[in-house]
Design a protein around this motif. Sequence first.
Motif, PDB file in Angstrom:
ATOM      1  N   LEU A   1      -4.573  21.265   7.954  1.00 39.60           N
ATOM      2  CA  LEU A   1      -5.247  20.032   7.550  1.00 39.60           C
ATOM      3  C   LEU A   1      -4.270  19.135   6.793  1.00 39.60           C
ATOM      4  O   LEU A   1      -3.685  19.553   5.804  1.00 39.60           O
ATOM      5  N   HIS A   2      -4.106  17.893   7.274  1.00 42.72           N
ATOM      6  CA  HIS A   2      -3.301  16.889   6.586  1.00 42.72           C
ATOM      7  C   HIS A   2      -4.261  15.934   5.894  1.00 42.72           C
ATOM      8  O   HIS A   2      -5.124  15.335   6.553  1.00 42.72           O
ATOM      9  N   VAL A   3      -4.110  15.774   4.584  1.00 41.95           N
ATOM     10  CA  VAL A   3      -4.954  14.880   3.799  1.00 41.95           C
ATOM     11  C   VAL A   3      -4.069  13.764   3.254  1.00 41.95           C
ATOM     12  O   VAL A   3      -3.129  14.025   2.500  1.00 41.95           O
ATOM     13  N   THR A   4      -4.378  12.527   3.649  1.00 38.06           N
ATOM     14  CA  THR A   4      -3.609  11.371   3.203  1.00 38.06           C
ATOM     15  C   THR A   4      -4.497  10.451   2.385  1.00 38.06           C
ATOM     16  O   THR A   4      -5.593  10.090   2.829  1.00 38.06           O
ATOM     17  N   VAL A   5      -4.029  10.110   1.189  1.00 33.21           N
ATOM     18  CA  VAL A   5      -4.727   9.154   0.328  1.00 33.21           C
ATOM     19  C   VAL A   5      -3.815   7.963   0.108  1.00 33.21           C
ATOM     20  O   VAL A   5      -2.579   8.073   0.190  1.00 33.21           O
ATOM     21  N   SER A   6      -4.421   6.810  -0.203  1.00 27.47           N
ATOM     22  CA  SER A   6      -3.624   5.598  -0.394  1.00 27.47           C
ATOM     23  C   SER A   6      -4.192   4.759  -1.524  1.00 27.47           C
ATOM     24  O   SER A   6      -5.315   4.970  -1.982  1.00 27.47           O
ATOM     25  N   GLY A   7      -3.390   3.781  -1.954  1.00 27.18           N
ATOM     26  CA  GLY A   7      -3.819   2.864  -2.990  1.00 27.18           C
ATOM     27  C   GLY A   7      -2.699   1.923  -3.374  1.00 27.18           C
ATOM     28  O   GLY A   7      -1.571   2.047  -2.889  1.00 27.18           O
ATOM     29  N   GLU A   8      -3.020   1.002  -4.266  1.00 22.00           N
ATOM     30  CA  GLU A   8      -2.063  -0.001  -4.735  1.00 22.00           C
ATOM     31  C   GLU A   8      -1.556   0.313  -6.138  1.00 22.00           C
ATOM     32  O   GLU A   8      -0.442  -0.054  -6.488  1.00 22.00           O
TER      33      GLU A   8
ATOM     34  N   PHE B   1       0.040  15.340  -6.817  1.00 16.51           N
ATOM     35  CA  PHE B   1      -0.222  16.277  -5.725  1.00 16.51           C
ATOM     36  C   PHE B   1      -1.071  17.452  -6.190  1.00 16.51           C
ATOM     37  O   PHE B   1      -1.898  17.973  -5.444  1.00 16.51           O
ATOM     38  N   LYS B   2      -0.893  17.874  -7.446  1.00 20.68           N
ATOM     39  CA  LYS B   2      -1.695  18.979  -7.979  1.00 20.68           C
ATOM     40  C   LYS B   2      -3.172  18.610  -8.043  1.00 20.68           C
ATOM     41  O   LYS B   2      -4.041  19.441  -7.792  1.00 20.68           O
ATOM     42  N   ALA B   3      -3.466  17.367  -8.380  1.00 23.12           N
ATOM     43  CA  ALA B   3      -4.861  16.920  -8.435  1.00 23.12           C
ATOM     44  C   ALA B   3      -5.472  16.892  -7.040  1.00 23.12           C
ATOM     45  O   ALA B   3      -6.619  17.317  -6.842  1.00 23.12           O
ATOM     46  N   LEU B   4      -4.713  16.406  -6.056  1.00 24.79           N
ATOM     47  CA  LEU B   4      -5.210  16.396  -4.679  1.00 24.79           C
ATOM     48  C   LEU B   4      -5.419  17.821  -4.180  1.00 24.79           C
ATOM     49  O   LEU B   4      -6.435  18.127  -3.546  1.00 24.79           O
ATOM     50  N   LYS B   5      -4.481  18.694  -4.494  1.00 27.81           N
ATOM     51  CA  LYS B   5      -4.598  20.106  -4.099  1.00 27.81           C
ATOM     52  C   LYS B   5      -5.859  20.734  -4.687  1.00 27.81           C
ATOM     53  O   LYS B   5      -6.587  21.453  -3.999  1.00 27.81           O
ATOM     54  N   LYS B   6      -6.141  20.453  -5.943  1.00 30.57           N
ATOM     55  CA  LYS B   6      -7.323  21.021  -6.611  1.00 30.57           C
ATOM     56  C   LYS B   6      -8.608  20.554  -5.917  1.00 30.57           C
ATOM     57  O   LYS B   6      -9.510  21.357  -5.648  1.00 30.57           O
TER      58      LYS B   6
ATOM     59  N   MET C   1       0.855  -1.183   0.000  1.00 28.84           N
ATOM     60  CA  MET C   1       0.000   0.000   0.000  1.00 28.84           C
ATOM     61  C   MET C   1       0.894   1.236   0.000  1.00 28.84           C
ATOM     62  O   MET C   1       1.820   1.335   0.784  1.00 28.84           O
ATOM     63  N   LEU C   2       0.593   2.157  -0.878  1.00 29.21           N
ATOM     64  CA  LEU C   2       1.297   3.438  -0.950  1.00 29.21           C
ATOM     65  C   LEU C   2       0.377   4.538  -0.450  1.00 29.21           C
ATOM     66  O   LEU C   2      -0.844   4.439  -0.569  1.00 29.21           O
ATOM     67  N   SER C   3       0.972   5.602   0.081  1.00 26.79           N
ATOM     68  CA  SER C   3       0.159   6.749   0.476  1.00 26.79           C
ATOM     69  C   SER C   3       0.932   8.029   0.228  1.00 26.79           C
ATOM     70  O   SER C   3       2.169   8.032   0.191  1.00 26.79           O
ATOM     71  N   ILE C   4       0.184   9.101   0.023  1.00 25.79           N
ATOM     72  CA  ILE C   4       0.755  10.442  -0.084  1.00 25.79           C
ATOM     73  C   ILE C   4      -0.057  11.363   0.817  1.00 25.79           C
ATOM     74  O   ILE C   4      -1.239  11.115   1.069  1.00 25.79           O
ATOM     75  N   THR C   5       0.593  12.397   1.299  1.00 24.72           N
ATOM     76  CA  THR C   5      -0.068  13.374   2.169  1.00 24.72           C
ATOM     77  C   THR C   5       0.219  14.767   1.663  1.00 24.72           C
ATOM     78  O   THR C   5       1.355  15.083   1.296  1.00 24.72           O
ATOM     79  N   LYS C   6      -0.810  15.597   1.643  1.00 24.30           N
ATOM     80  CA  LYS C   6      -0.679  17.019   1.307  1.00 24.30           C
ATOM     81  C   LYS C   6      -1.190  17.801   2.508  1.00 24.30           C
ATOM     82  O   LYS C   6      -2.194  17.424   3.123  1.00 24.30           O
ATOM     83  N   ILE C   7      -0.503  18.876   2.854  1.00 26.51           N
ATOM     84  CA  ILE C   7      -0.852  19.695   4.010  1.00 26.51           C
ATOM     85  C   ILE C   7      -1.393  21.037   3.525  1.00 26.51           C
ATOM     86  O   ILE C   7      -0.820  21.663   2.636  1.00 26.51           O
ATOM     87  N   PHE C   8      -2.504  21.453   4.130  1.00 24.58           N
ATOM     88  CA  PHE C   8      -3.182  22.700   3.789  1.00 24.58           C
ATOM     89  C   PHE C   8      -3.346  23.538   5.047  1.00 24.58           C
ATOM     90  O   PHE C   8      -3.342  23.013   6.159  1.00 24.58           O
ATOM     91  N   SER C   9      -3.551  24.827   4.873  1.00 21.13           N
ATOM     92  CA  SER C   9      -3.864  25.689   6.018  1.00 21.13           C
ATOM     93  C   SER C   9      -4.953  26.673   5.624  1.00 21.13           C
ATOM     94  O   SER C   9      -5.078  27.039   4.450  1.00 21.13           O
ATOM     95  N   PHE C  10      -5.756  27.046   6.616  1.00 15.50           N
ATOM     96  CA  PHE C  10      -6.800  28.042   6.403  1.00 15.50           C
ATOM     97  C   PHE C  10      -7.154  28.684   7.732  1.00 15.50           C
ATOM     98  O   PHE C  10      -6.876  28.146   8.799  1.00 15.50           O
TER      99      PHE C  10
ATOM    100  N   THR D   1      -6.353  14.795   9.213  1.00 17.92           N
ATOM    101  CA  THR D   1      -5.967  15.298  10.522  1.00 17.92           C
ATOM    102  C   THR D   1      -6.131  16.808  10.495  1.00 17.92           C
ATOM    103  O   THR D   1      -5.573  17.477   9.620  1.00 17.92           O
ATOM    104  N   LEU D   2      -6.913  17.328  11.434  1.00 20.42           N
ATOM    105  CA  LEU D   2      -7.195  18.766  11.482  1.00 20.42           C
ATOM    106  C   LEU D   2      -6.673  19.344  12.796  1.00 20.42           C
ATOM    107  O   LEU D   2      -7.168  19.010  13.869  1.00 20.42           O
TER     108      LEU D   2
END
Length: 135
Positions: A33-40, A50-55, A1-10, A122-123
């Motif tokens: 806000l930490h957003v983590t997605v995963s998949g195979e 990361f640009k798609a997750l950011k959008k 399983m792989l995962s990536i995380t993008k961090i946002f602030s507001f 995670t918020l």
Amino acid sequence: MLSITKIFSFESAHSISDYEGACSNLHGHSYVLHVTVSGEELEKDMLLDFKALKKIVKEEIIEKLDHTLVLKNTENHKRDFQQMWQKIFWMEHEPTAERMLLWMKDRIVPKLPSHVKLESLTLYETATCYACWKG
């Protein structure tokens, strides 16, 4: 399983109306806000750009909450705040970090590609206080 995380602030203000204590007063947070997605599966050598997750997160979450007053949708709140504030985000429940995470999950999941799943959110309300949702 792989995962990536993008961090946002507001930045947002809120009030927890059904709470006995300081958080019932109108106050603000610099949320992180930490957003983590995963998949195979990888597509073009990436789980998800990361640009798609950011959008997705920007359109579904950040644009709605940044520099916004976040309140539970009640008649009292509408009477007291609607005329004073330009940007109010009305929630069905009290805008606690936990309820905000559940709302965020419901906005993000349908926008993800089928090979990617939302792993966690995670918020942080402060540097030392946060709530976490895990799928």
